[in-house]
Design a protein around this motif. Structure first.
Motif, PDB file in Angstrom:
ATOM      1  N   LYS A 113       0.832  -1.204   0.000  1.00  0.00           N
ATOM      2  CA  LYS A 113       0.000   0.000   0.000  1.00  0.00           C
ATOM      3  C   LYS A 113       0.873   1.262   0.000  1.00  0.00           C
ATOM      4  CE  LYS A 113      -3.713  -2.570   0.536  1.00  0.00           C
ATOM      5  NZ  LYS A 113      -4.685  -2.776  -0.568  1.00  0.00           N
ATOM      6  N   LYS A 114       0.194   2.405  -0.152  1.00  0.00           N
ATOM      7  CA  LYS A 114       0.875   3.694  -0.180  1.00  0.00           C
ATOM      8  C   LYS A 114       0.512   4.529   1.042  1.00  0.00           C
ATOM      9  CE  LYS A 114       1.162   4.042  -5.235  1.00  0.00           C
ATOM     10  NZ  LYS A 114       0.806   4.853  -6.417  1.00  0.00           N
ATOM     11  N   ALA A 125       1.262   8.372   2.784  1.00  0.00           N
ATOM     12  CA  ALA A 125       1.793   9.722   2.560  1.00  0.00           C
ATOM     13  C   ALA A 125       2.494  10.253   3.805  1.00  0.00           C
ATOM     14  CB  ALA A 125       0.668  10.668   2.162  1.00  0.00           C
ATOM     15  N   GLY A 182      10.333   5.247  -3.033  1.00  0.00           N
ATOM     16  CA  GLY A 182       8.932   4.852  -2.969  1.00  0.00           C
ATOM     17  C   GLY A 182       8.695   3.369  -3.136  1.00  0.00           C
ATOM     18  N   SER A 183       9.757   2.620  -3.404  1.00  0.00           N
ATOM     19  CA  SER A 183       9.620   1.169  -3.528  1.00  0.00           C
ATOM     20  C   SER A 183       9.690   0.521  -2.154  1.00  0.00           C
ATOM     21  CB  SER A 183      10.716   0.616  -4.448  1.00  0.00           C
ATOM     22  OG  SER A 183      12.002   0.843  -3.865  1.00  0.00           O
ATOM     23  N   SER A 224       4.982   1.628   0.275  1.00  0.00           N
ATOM     24  CA  SER A 224       5.432   2.757  -0.533  1.00  0.00           C
ATOM     25  C   SER A 224       5.124   4.063   0.202  1.00  0.00           C
ATOM     26  CB  SER A 224       4.733   2.762  -1.891  1.00  0.00           C
ATOM     27  OG  SER A 224       5.106   3.900  -2.644  1.00  0.00           O
ATOM     28  N   ILE A 225       6.166   4.797   0.561  1.00  0.00           N
ATOM     29  CA  ILE A 225       5.974   6.093   1.210  1.00  0.00           C
ATOM     30  C   ILE A 225       5.992   7.184   0.145  1.00  0.00           C
ATOM     31  CG2 ILE A 225       6.963   7.773   2.796  1.00  0.00           C
ATOM     32  CD1 ILE A 225       7.787   5.543   4.596  1.00  0.00           C
ATOM     33  N   VAL A 226       4.943   8.002   0.151  1.00  0.00           N
ATOM     34  CA  VAL A 226       4.739   9.019  -0.874  1.00  0.00           C
ATOM     35  C   VAL A 226       4.751  10.402  -0.217  1.00  0.00           C
ATOM     36  CG1 VAL A 226       3.242   9.824  -2.734  1.00  0.00           C
ATOM     37  CG2 VAL A 226       3.276   7.382  -2.121  1.00  0.00           C
ATOM     38  N   ILE A 259      -3.807   7.151  -2.054  1.00  0.00           N
ATOM     39  CA  ILE A 259      -3.020   6.674  -0.919  1.00  0.00           C
ATOM     40  C   ILE A 259      -3.931   5.886   0.018  1.00  0.00           C
ATOM     41  CG2 ILE A 259      -1.339   8.542  -1.012  1.00  0.00           C
ATOM     42  CD1 ILE A 259      -2.867   9.877   1.324  1.00  0.00           C
ATOM     43  N   ASP A 260      -3.325   5.045   0.828  1.00  0.00           N
ATOM     44  CA  ASP A 260      -4.082   4.186   1.739  1.00  0.00           C
ATOM     45  C   ASP A 260      -3.960   4.631   3.185  1.00  0.00           C
ATOM     46  OD1 ASP A 260      -4.796   1.889  -0.251  1.00  0.00           O
ATOM     47  OD2 ASP A 260      -2.654   2.261  -0.526  1.00  0.00           O
TER      48      ASP A 260
END
Length: 349
Positions: free
Chosen positions: A141-142, A144, A171-172, A176-178, A194-195
């Motif tokens: 998941k992503k 932020a 971001g991998s 994944s940190i955005v 984003i999640d």
């Protein structure tokens, strides 16, 4: 690296102050006002509830009262941008989180900044979609954060790594940190881009109230006694040396602003909302503001032990080279102000 940082920051600082109409008034470096005082002070802060001492101090005229004139102000989304403006002398002092202050200290080889007061503890958390029940559910998941290398970004990366997840700067990884502007986060969350998000107040409570998120990790639960610095006050070392009386007045105003918040929380919330409305165009809902205030402790104590841990965490996730933090604090003026008003002094340990 520092010279490149300064060049980028000059443009950023010019844009910030041109946008507020303050550039023409302030010109370049702060001018001497005699007797260790500058004619003006250029002050940075964020439009976050964790920066309430700045918001209240501006709204209630507390800074203007102590300084003799209202400070020229600039706002930032996250710490790295504020540091760039500080190094470019676009601002003289700023309320900021711990990790960008550490980076500023490291980049300037211990010469560029001093932490001169605490401001706030707590008020940061990981909020996620309701269907996410555990950290394991975040795999793939992503999430932020406000900006690469800012305080919440480091906290998220360090926490995920400690739980066995890979999180890479590009971001991998397992999660994944955005990094993105806080102003975008509610919309990207609602849109499913984003999640979750590891963010400071009021953004965490806004995500819960306005977007249906839930708190998965309250960062205060990860720290001894629930205390960790989320905001403190830093100043350029050269400005401190050249204008000690101006810095003293800034510290006095900060102490008074924090006292006002703690003694008058309802009125302080109104002041915070007044300033956030001016900066963001609309006020926070009462539910969001109340929740945010409950999650934050406003204090002049910089909670120095958490800064040291934060530096180690940043090193562990590859966002900071090993750095000696000895000398990063100068609490002399703060403790003189606290002592003069009969308050307990604080330390840098």
């Amino acid at each position: 690296m520092l010279h490149s940082l300064k060049r980028r920051a000059v443009a950023a600082a010019l844009i910030l102050f041109a946008g507020t109409g303050a550039l023409a008034a302030c010109g370049g470096d702060s001018e001497e006002g005699g007797a260790g005082g500058a004619k003006e002070l250029k002050l940075g802060f964020f439009p976050n509830v964790t920066h309430a001492p700045a918001l209240v101090g501006v709204d209630k005229g507390i800074f203007a009262k102590h300084l003799g004139v209202a400070p020229k102000t600039a706002t930032f989304n996250a710490g790295p941008s504020a540091v760039e403006a500080l190094f470019a002398k676009g601002i003289d002092a700023t309320f900021i989180g711990p990790n960008p202050a550490i980076n500023a200290w490291s980049q300037s080889k211990g010469q560029g900044i001093k932490i001169i007061s605490g401001a706030a503890s707590g008020g940061a958390m990981l909020v996620v979609k309701p269907e996410i029940k555990s950290l394991e559910d975040l795999k793939g998941k992503k999430v932020a954060t406000p900006q690469l290398g800012n305080t919440q970004d480091v906290a998220a990366r360090s926490y995920f790594k400690s739980k066995g997840f890979t999180v890479n700067k590009d971001g991998s990884g397992d999660i994944s940190i955005v990094p993105q502007d806080n102003s975008q986060t509610i919309e990207t969350f609602k849109q499913g881009v984003i999640d979750g998000a590891w963010v400071p107040e009021p953004h965490a409570s806004r995500l819960v109230v306005e977007a249906g998120a839930k708190v998965l990790v309250d960062e205060k639960d990860l720290w001894p006694d629930g205390k960790f610095v989320v905001t403190h006050l830093i100043v350029r070392t050269d400005f401190l040396k050249e204008n000690p009386e101006t810095v003293r007045k800034l510290v006095e105003a900060t102490v008074e602003s924090i006292d006002f918040i703690n003694a008058n929380p309802d009125e302080a919330k109104k002041s915070v909302n007044n300033q956030l409305t001016k900066l963001a165009g609309k006020p926070l809902a009462d539910e969001v503001l109340d929740a945010s205030f409950k999650n934050i402790t406003f204090t002049t104590d910089p909670v120095a032990s958490s800064l040291i841990t934060g530096a180690k965490n940043a090193e562990a996730v590859g966002l900071l080279e090993p750095v000696d933090l000895n000398g990063i604090y100068d609490l002399t003026i703060l403790n003189e102000v606290l002592k003069a008003s009969g308050k307990a002094q604080v330390n840098a340990q």
